[in-house]
Design a protein around this motif. Sequence first.
Motif, PDB file in Angstrom:
ATOM      1  N   MET A 146       0.859  -1.175   0.000  1.00 13.27           N
ATOM      2  CA  MET A 146       0.000   0.000   0.000  1.00 13.27           C
ATOM      3  C   MET A 146       0.900   1.231   0.000  1.00 13.27           C
ATOM      4  O   MET A 146       1.705   1.412   0.903  1.00 13.27           O
ATOM      5  CB  MET A 146      -0.905  -0.044   1.242  1.00 13.27           C
ATOM      6  N   THR A 147       0.758   2.059  -1.018  1.00 15.44           N
ATOM      7  CA  THR A 147       1.552   3.275  -1.092  1.00 15.44           C
ATOM      8  C   THR A 147       0.977   4.320  -0.138  1.00 15.44           C
ATOM      9  O   THR A 147      -0.140   4.162   0.385  1.00 15.44           O
ATOM     10  CB  THR A 147       1.536   3.856  -2.515  1.00 15.44           C
ATOM     11  N   ALA A 148       1.715   5.401   0.050  1.00 14.44           N
ATOM     12  CA  ALA A 148       1.219   6.482   0.889  1.00 14.44           C
ATOM     13  C   ALA A 148      -0.069   7.065   0.304  1.00 14.44           C
ATOM     14  O   ALA A 148      -0.996   7.420   1.042  1.00 14.44           O
ATOM     15  CB  ALA A 148       2.287   7.563   1.036  1.00 14.44           C
ATOM     16  N   PHE A 149      -0.154   7.139  -1.030  1.00 15.54           N
ATOM     17  CA  PHE A 149      -1.368   7.657  -1.655  1.00 15.54           C
ATOM     18  C   PHE A 149      -2.547   6.698  -1.473  1.00 15.54           C
ATOM     19  O   PHE A 149      -3.671   7.127  -1.242  1.00 15.54           O
ATOM     20  CB  PHE A 149      -1.132   7.947  -3.143  1.00 15.54           C
ATOM     21  N   PRO A 156      -0.583  10.867   9.898  1.00 18.19           N
ATOM     22  CA  PRO A 156       0.393  11.892  10.237  1.00 18.19           C
ATOM     23  C   PRO A 156       1.558  11.934   9.252  1.00 18.19           C
ATOM     24  O   PRO A 156       2.047  10.899   8.818  1.00 18.19           O
ATOM     25  CB  PRO A 156       0.894  11.483  11.623  1.00 18.19           C
ATOM     26  N   ARG A 157       1.968  13.122   8.900  1.00 17.73           N
ATOM     27  CA  ARG A 157       3.172  13.372   8.095  1.00 17.73           C
ATOM     28  C   ARG A 157       3.177  12.687   6.743  1.00 17.73           C
ATOM     29  O   ARG A 157       4.230  12.476   6.161  1.00 17.73           O
ATOM     30  CB  ARG A 157       4.439  12.968   8.849  1.00 17.73           C
ATOM     31  N   PHE A 158       2.041  12.311   6.216  1.00 15.97           N
ATOM     32  CA  PHE A 158       1.962  11.642   4.920  1.00 15.97           C
ATOM     33  C   PHE A 158       2.929  10.463   4.856  1.00 15.97           C
ATOM     34  O   PHE A 158       3.714  10.295   3.932  1.00 15.97           O
ATOM     35  CB  PHE A 158       2.240  12.622   3.775  1.00 15.97           C
ATOM     36  N   VAL A 165       9.833   9.203   5.975  1.00 16.70           N
ATOM     37  CA  VAL A 165      10.377   8.593   4.766  1.00 16.70           C
ATOM     38  C   VAL A 165      10.058   9.458   3.561  1.00 16.70           C
ATOM     39  O   VAL A 165      10.896   9.665   2.691  1.00 16.70           O
ATOM     40  CB  VAL A 165       9.793   7.171   4.571  1.00 16.70           C
ATOM     41  N   PHE A 166       8.834   9.982   3.506  1.00 18.18           N
ATOM     42  CA  PHE A 166       8.367  10.740   2.353  1.00 18.18           C
ATOM     43  C   PHE A 166       8.213  12.206   2.719  1.00 18.18           C
ATOM     44  O   PHE A 166       8.016  12.557   3.877  1.00 18.18           O
ATOM     45  CB  PHE A 166       7.009  10.222   1.876  1.00 18.18           C
ATOM     46  N   ILE A 167       8.245  13.044   1.706  1.00 13.82           N
ATOM     47  CA  ILE A 167       7.895  14.445   1.878  1.00 13.82           C
ATOM     48  C   ILE A 167       6.385  14.506   2.027  1.00 13.82           C
ATOM     49  O   ILE A 167       5.653  13.823   1.302  1.00 13.82           O
ATOM     50  CB  ILE A 167       8.362  15.266   0.661  1.00 13.82           C
ATOM     51  N   ASP A 168       5.912  15.304   2.946  1.00 13.43           N
ATOM     52  CA  ASP A 168       4.468  15.440   3.141  1.00 13.43           C
ATOM     53  C   ASP A 168       3.924  16.319   2.018  1.00 13.43           C
ATOM     54  O   ASP A 168       3.943  17.547   2.101  1.00 13.43           O
ATOM     55  CB  ASP A 168       4.168  16.043   4.507  1.00 13.43           C
ATOM     56  N   VAL A 169       3.465  15.694   0.951  1.00 13.87           N
ATOM     57  CA  VAL A 169       2.996  16.431  -0.223  1.00 13.87           C
ATOM     58  C   VAL A 169       1.726  17.231   0.070  1.00 13.87           C
ATOM     59  O   VAL A 169       1.361  18.108  -0.712  1.00 13.87           O
ATOM     60  CB  VAL A 169       2.776  15.499  -1.444  1.00 13.87           C
ATOM     61  N   ILE A 211       8.805   7.585  -6.388  1.00  9.84           N
ATOM     62  CA  ILE A 211       8.512   6.420  -5.542  1.00  9.84           C
ATOM     63  C   ILE A 211       9.122   6.574  -4.153  1.00  9.84           C
ATOM     64  O   ILE A 211       8.436   6.406  -3.141  1.00  9.84           O
ATOM     65  CB  ILE A 211       9.029   5.128  -6.207  1.00  9.84           C
ATOM     66  N   ARG A 212      10.382   6.918  -4.086  1.00  3.08           N
ATOM     67  CA  ARG A 212      11.111   6.910  -2.806  1.00  3.08           C
ATOM     68  C   ARG A 212      10.961   8.177  -1.980  1.00  3.08           C
ATOM     69  O   ARG A 212      11.058   8.126  -0.766  1.00  3.08           O
ATOM     70  CB  ARG A 212      12.588   6.636  -3.058  1.00  3.08           C
ATOM     71  N   ARG A 213      10.762   9.318  -2.626  1.00  4.75           N
ATOM     72  CA  ARG A 213      10.695  10.575  -1.877  1.00  4.75           C
ATOM     73  C   ARG A 213       9.260  11.097  -1.711  1.00  4.75           C
ATOM     74  O   ARG A 213       8.965  11.794  -0.769  1.00  4.75           O
ATOM     75  CB  ARG A 213      11.546  11.647  -2.566  1.00  4.75           C
ATOM     76  N   LEU A 214       8.387  10.728  -2.677  1.00  9.81           N
ATOM     77  CA  LEU A 214       7.019  11.233  -2.599  1.00  9.81           C
ATOM     78  C   LEU A 214       5.989  10.155  -2.287  1.00  9.81           C
ATOM     79  O   LEU A 214       4.820  10.453  -2.107  1.00  9.81           O
ATOM     80  CB  LEU A 214       6.637  11.951  -3.903  1.00  9.81           C
ATOM     81  N   GLY A 215       6.410   8.893  -2.258  1.00 12.80           N
ATOM     82  CA  GLY A 215       5.516   7.818  -1.838  1.00 12.80           C
ATOM     83  C   GLY A 215       4.463   7.420  -2.842  1.00 12.80           C
ATOM     84  O   GLY A 215       3.412   6.902  -2.473  1.00 12.80           O
TER      85      GLY A 215
END
Length: 183
Positions: free
Chosen positions: A1-4, A79-81, A138-142, A164-168
């Motif tokens: 499951m991705t952050a999105f 929290p924090r995306f 891990v990711f930037i909170d977009v 993938i690695r920085r924005l999730g």
Amino acid sequence: MTAFDLLASVAEMGGVVGSKVENIYRTEVGFLFKLSSAYLVATRHRVSLTGVIPEKSHEGAETLRGLFRDERLTAVSMPRFDRIVELAFSSGRLVVELLEPFNVIAVREGKVVWLLHSYRGKDREVRSGLPYAYPPAVFIDVLTADVDAIEKAIDPSDVRRSLIRRLGTGPELADELIARVGA
């Protein structure tokens, strides 16, 4: 499951805020929460509403059940995306970390009162009695970052990997974004 993916799941779970926890079960791969209006599942791969009820047991969920049964869910957040979901109740919160190692952590007044796994890493320690601290982001909170921060996170020489690695985004969404931009 991705952050999105998780963000979409959190939005969907927002629809059951106000529901009462009727029971909590242990399943082969995680936990099943029977709410007054729906079932919610928490595993190492996802936290979401579900209509599929797996084989369940009371064993392994007794303390968690004692902490949250008959409580009303007051909020669901991400929290924090990051791949972390918080279920808030009047008496405390339940934090589900979909990171390695997968963990479910009950927090009251800022301190861990129950957890699935104790953990000690280079950046934090999670065990009963200690204040709860989030893992390093891990990711930037977009959702809160400005355009400059997002632009800095993307390496022009490897856009797909940066997404993938920085924005999730996960690989599928990264490929779709790149195809739509024509890069």
